[in-house]
Design a protein around this motif. Structure first.
Motif, PDB file in Angstrom:
ATOM      1  N   GLY A   1      -9.853   6.478 -13.405  1.00 32.34           N
ATOM      2  CA  GLY A   1      -8.953   7.292 -12.588  1.00 32.34           C
ATOM      3  C   GLY A   1      -8.101   6.386 -11.719  1.00 32.34           C
ATOM      4  N   ALA A   2      -7.457   6.974 -10.720  1.00 31.53           N
ATOM      5  CA  ALA A   2      -6.531   6.228  -9.862  1.00 31.53           C
ATOM      6  C   ALA A   2      -7.245   5.094  -9.129  1.00 31.53           C
ATOM      7  CB  ALA A   2      -5.878   7.166  -8.869  1.00 31.53           C
ATOM      8  N   VAL A   3      -6.540   3.980  -8.977  1.00 31.99           N
ATOM      9  CA  VAL A   3      -7.057   2.792  -8.296  1.00 31.99           C
ATOM     10  C   VAL A   3      -6.168   2.503  -7.086  1.00 31.99           C
ATOM     11  CG1 VAL A   3      -7.566   0.331  -8.497  1.00 31.99           C
ATOM     12  CG2 VAL A   3      -7.913   1.847 -10.470  1.00 31.99           C
ATOM     13  N   THR A   4      -6.796   2.271  -5.925  1.00 30.98           N
ATOM     14  CA  THR A   4      -6.045   1.916  -4.725  1.00 30.98           C
ATOM     15  C   THR A   4      -6.054   0.400  -4.550  1.00 30.98           C
ATOM     16  OG1 THR A   4      -6.562   4.007  -3.610  1.00 30.98           O
ATOM     17  CG2 THR A   4      -5.859   2.170  -2.223  1.00 30.98           C
ATOM     18  N   TYR A   5      -4.863  -0.177  -4.528  1.00 33.66           N
ATOM     19  CA  TYR A   5      -4.708  -1.615  -4.349  1.00 33.66           C
ATOM     20  C   TYR A   5      -4.303  -1.917  -2.910  1.00 33.66           C
ATOM     21  CZ  TYR A   5      -4.899  -2.307  -9.393  1.00 33.66           C
ATOM     22  OH  TYR A   5      -5.311  -2.361 -10.704  1.00 33.66           O
ATOM     23  N   THR A   6      -4.825  -3.016  -2.379  1.00 30.46           N
ATOM     24  CA  THR A   6      -4.452  -3.484  -1.044  1.00 30.46           C
ATOM     25  C   THR A   6      -3.797  -4.856  -1.160  1.00 30.46           C
ATOM     26  OG1 THR A   6      -6.277  -2.274   0.004  1.00 30.46           O
ATOM     27  CG2 THR A   6      -5.288  -4.064   1.269  1.00 30.46           C
ATOM     28  N   PHE A   7      -2.659  -5.004  -0.503  1.00 26.32           N
ATOM     29  CA  PHE A   7      -1.899  -6.260  -0.502  1.00 26.32           C
ATOM     30  C   PHE A   7      -1.965  -6.824   0.913  1.00 26.32           C
ATOM     31  CE2 PHE A   7      -0.344  -3.311  -3.606  1.00 26.32           C
ATOM     32  CZ  PHE A   7      -0.193  -4.071  -4.754  1.00 26.32           C
TER      33      PHE A   7
ATOM     34  N   THR B   1       2.235   2.291   0.864  1.00 27.09           N
ATOM     35  CA  THR B   1       1.921   2.690   2.239  1.00 27.09           C
ATOM     36  C   THR B   1       1.790   1.442   3.107  1.00 27.09           C
ATOM     37  OG1 THR B   1       0.744   4.670   1.494  1.00 27.09           O
ATOM     38  CG2 THR B   1       0.264   3.878   3.719  1.00 27.09           C
ATOM     39  N   THR B   2       2.485   1.425   4.237  1.00 26.18           N
ATOM     40  CA  THR B   2       2.392   0.308   5.176  1.00 26.18           C
ATOM     41  C   THR B   2       1.279   0.581   6.173  1.00 26.18           C
ATOM     42  OG1 THR B   2       4.769  -0.137   4.984  1.00 26.18           O
ATOM     43  CG2 THR B   2       3.624  -1.051   6.898  1.00 26.18           C
ATOM     44  N   ILE B   3       0.243  -0.272   6.164  1.00 19.73           N
ATOM     45  CA  ILE B   3      -0.845  -0.168   7.146  1.00 19.73           C
ATOM     46  C   ILE B   3      -0.415  -0.877   8.431  1.00 19.73           C
ATOM     47  CG2 ILE B   3      -3.271  -0.629   7.602  1.00 19.73           C
ATOM     48  CD1 ILE B   3      -2.693   1.351   5.289  1.00 19.73           C
ATOM     49  N   ASN B   4       0.083  -2.096   8.279  1.00 16.46           N
ATOM     50  CA  ASN B   4       0.675  -2.862   9.377  1.00 16.46           C
ATOM     51  C   ASN B   4       1.569  -3.928   8.738  1.00 16.46           C
ATOM     52  OD1 ASN B   4      -1.100  -5.128   8.742  1.00 16.46           O
ATOM     53  ND2 ASN B   4      -2.718  -3.935   9.745  1.00 16.46           N
ATOM     54  N   ALA B   5       2.063  -4.864   9.533  1.00 13.76           N
ATOM     55  CA  ALA B   5       3.020  -5.846   9.015  1.00 13.76           C
ATOM     56  C   ALA B   5       2.397  -6.848   8.050  1.00 13.76           C
ATOM     57  CB  ALA B   5       3.676  -6.589  10.170  1.00 13.76           C
ATOM     58  N   THR B   6       1.069  -6.869   7.955  1.00 10.56           N
ATOM     59  CA  THR B   6       0.411  -7.803   7.030  1.00 10.56           C
ATOM     60  C   THR B   6      -0.336  -7.102   5.903  1.00 10.56           C
ATOM     61  OG1 THR B   6      -1.660  -7.883   8.320  1.00 10.56           O
ATOM     62  CG2 THR B   6       0.069  -9.488   8.885  1.00 10.56           C
ATOM     63  N   GLN B   7      -0.441  -5.779   5.943  1.00 11.36           N
ATOM     64  CA  GLN B   7      -1.271  -5.082   4.951  1.00 11.36           C
ATOM     65  C   GLN B   7      -0.587  -3.807   4.444  1.00 11.36           C
ATOM     66  OE1 GLN B   7      -5.334  -3.503   6.024  1.00 11.36           O
ATOM     67  NE2 GLN B   7      -5.960  -5.233   4.753  1.00 11.36           N
ATOM     68  N   TYR B   8      -0.647  -3.658   3.115  1.00  9.92           N
ATOM     69  CA  TYR B   8       0.000  -2.531   2.442  1.00  9.92           C
ATOM     70  C   TYR B   8      -0.943  -2.026   1.349  1.00  9.92           C
ATOM     71  CZ  TYR B   8       4.120  -4.729   4.534  1.00  9.92           C
ATOM     72  OH  TYR B   8       5.004  -5.293   5.412  1.00  9.92           O
ATOM     73  N   THR B   9      -0.841  -0.736   1.024  1.00 10.27           N
ATOM     74  CA  THR B   9      -1.661  -0.181  -0.047  1.00 10.27           C
ATOM     75  C   THR B   9      -0.792   0.571  -1.050  1.00 10.27           C
ATOM     76  OG1 THR B   9      -2.124   1.875   1.174  1.00 10.27           O
ATOM     77  CG2 THR B   9      -3.699   0.059   1.428  1.00 10.27           C
ATOM     78  N   LEU B  10      -1.299   0.614  -2.289  1.00 10.47           N
ATOM     79  CA  LEU B  10      -0.577   1.287  -3.372  1.00 10.47           C
ATOM     80  C   LEU B  10      -1.593   1.903  -4.317  1.00 10.47           C
ATOM     81  CD1 LEU B  10       2.125   1.776  -4.976  1.00 10.47           C
ATOM     82  CD2 LEU B  10       1.574  -0.348  -6.198  1.00 10.47           C
ATOM     83  N   VAL B  11      -1.404   3.176  -4.649  1.00 11.64           N
ATOM     84  CA  VAL B  11      -2.265   3.859  -5.625  1.00 11.64           C
ATOM     85  C   VAL B  11      -1.604   3.757  -6.998  1.00 11.64           C
ATOM     86  CG1 VAL B  11      -3.304   6.040  -6.327  1.00 11.64           C
ATOM     87  CG2 VAL B  11      -3.210   5.422  -3.900  1.00 11.64           C
ATOM     88  N   VAL B  12      -2.371   3.287  -7.984  1.00 12.31           N
ATOM     89  CA  VAL B  12      -1.873   3.149  -9.348  1.00 12.31           C
ATOM     90  C   VAL B  12      -2.752   3.985 -10.274  1.00 12.31           C
ATOM     91  CG1 VAL B  12      -1.371   1.569 -11.241  1.00 12.31           C
ATOM     92  CG2 VAL B  12      -1.033   0.827  -8.880  1.00 12.31           C
ATOM     93  N   THR B  13      -2.120   4.799 -11.085  1.00 13.61           N
ATOM     94  CA  THR B  13      -2.842   5.653 -12.043  1.00 13.61           C
ATOM     95  C   THR B  13      -2.788   5.008 -13.422  1.00 13.61           C
ATOM     96  OG1 THR B  13      -2.222   7.620 -10.783  1.00 13.61           O
ATOM     97  CG2 THR B  13      -3.007   7.949 -13.047  1.00 13.61           C
ATOM     98  N   PRO B  14      -3.956   4.694 -14.017  1.00 17.00           N
ATOM     99  CA  PRO B  14      -3.950   4.033 -15.332  1.00 17.00           C
ATOM    100  C   PRO B  14      -3.465   4.967 -16.432  1.00 17.00           C
ATOM    101  CG  PRO B  14      -6.193   4.571 -14.666  1.00 17.00           C
ATOM    102  CD  PRO B  14      -5.319   4.889 -13.488  1.00 17.00           C
TER     103      PRO B  14
END
Length: 208
Positions: A104-110, A135-148
């Motif tokens: 299912g969907a995977v949440t990636y953190t950058f 999605t911007t968490i803060n200036a150093t961290q971001y998240t993205l949901v990817v659906t396979p």
């Protein structure tokens, strides 16, 4: 001639920060102007020791003084240049919330090593899946949901290329190490068919 010459002008060649006047540079080169013909130009880092050798800027805070002595031996006042050199590229690490094969969907953190600007979903490359919103968490961290992709056992990969995001000094990021996520979204299809039931001697057997 007993007149002291004017102080030379020392200026930063490249102010690469978010403001053109914040004295933040990712290069650190500077230029001297306003010197008289045949004048002796000297530099100092502390206002005490002077040298004709032009100092090279170092990473971090810099304070460089410059003065000139004309051909008659008259010495000018010192002029200073204060700036910060930041030539370090930010790193970015990609992690996800799915340690095993994803169905299912995977949440990636950058996660960047320092604050960055201009990072958006178009800077992220995905194979084997569909990107959602960044999605911007803060200036150093971001998240993205990817659906396979459906009906797939191919790995899903996520990449961030070099220099797609900038730190406040204008340095582009280092390319991220590729994230590889195993996928298991194959749908099992088939039809259950009941066979005849055989009874006898107190035993019931159903054949399929």
């Amino acid at each position: 001639d007993s007149t002291n010459p004017a102080a030379p002008v020392i200026s930063l060649d490249t102010d690469s920060g978010s403001s053109a006047s914040d004295a933040l540079s990712n290069v650190g080169n500077y230029t001297i102007s306003g010197t008289e013909a045949d004048a002796l130009v000297e530099y100092s880092l502390d206002g005490i020791a002077w040298s004709t050798d032009k100092p090279t800027a170092g990473e971090g805070s810099n304070s460089i003084l410059v003065r000139q002595t004309d051909v008659a031996g008259n010495v000018s006042e010192a002029e200073s240049l204060n700036f910060t050199l930041d030539s370090t590229q930010p790193n970015v690490t990609i992690t996800d919330d799915t340690p095993d094969a994803a169905n299912g969907a995977v949440t990636y953190t950058f996660t960047f090593s320092e604050a960055v600007i201009d990072f958006n979903v178009g800077d992220i490359s995905v194979t084997g899946g569909t990107k959602g919103d960044l999605t911007t968490i803060n200036a150093t961290q971001y998240t993205l949901v990817v659906t396979p992709e459906k009906n797939s056992i191919a790995d899903m990969t996520v990449d961030v290329a070099e220099s797609v995001a900038l730190d406040i000094a204008g340095n582009g990021n280092v390319a991220a190490i590729q994230s590889v996520q195993s996928i298991e979204t194959m749908e099992v299809s088939g039809e259950f068919v009941a066979g005849p039931t055989i009874e006898g001697h107190g035993l019931t057997v159903t054949a399929y």
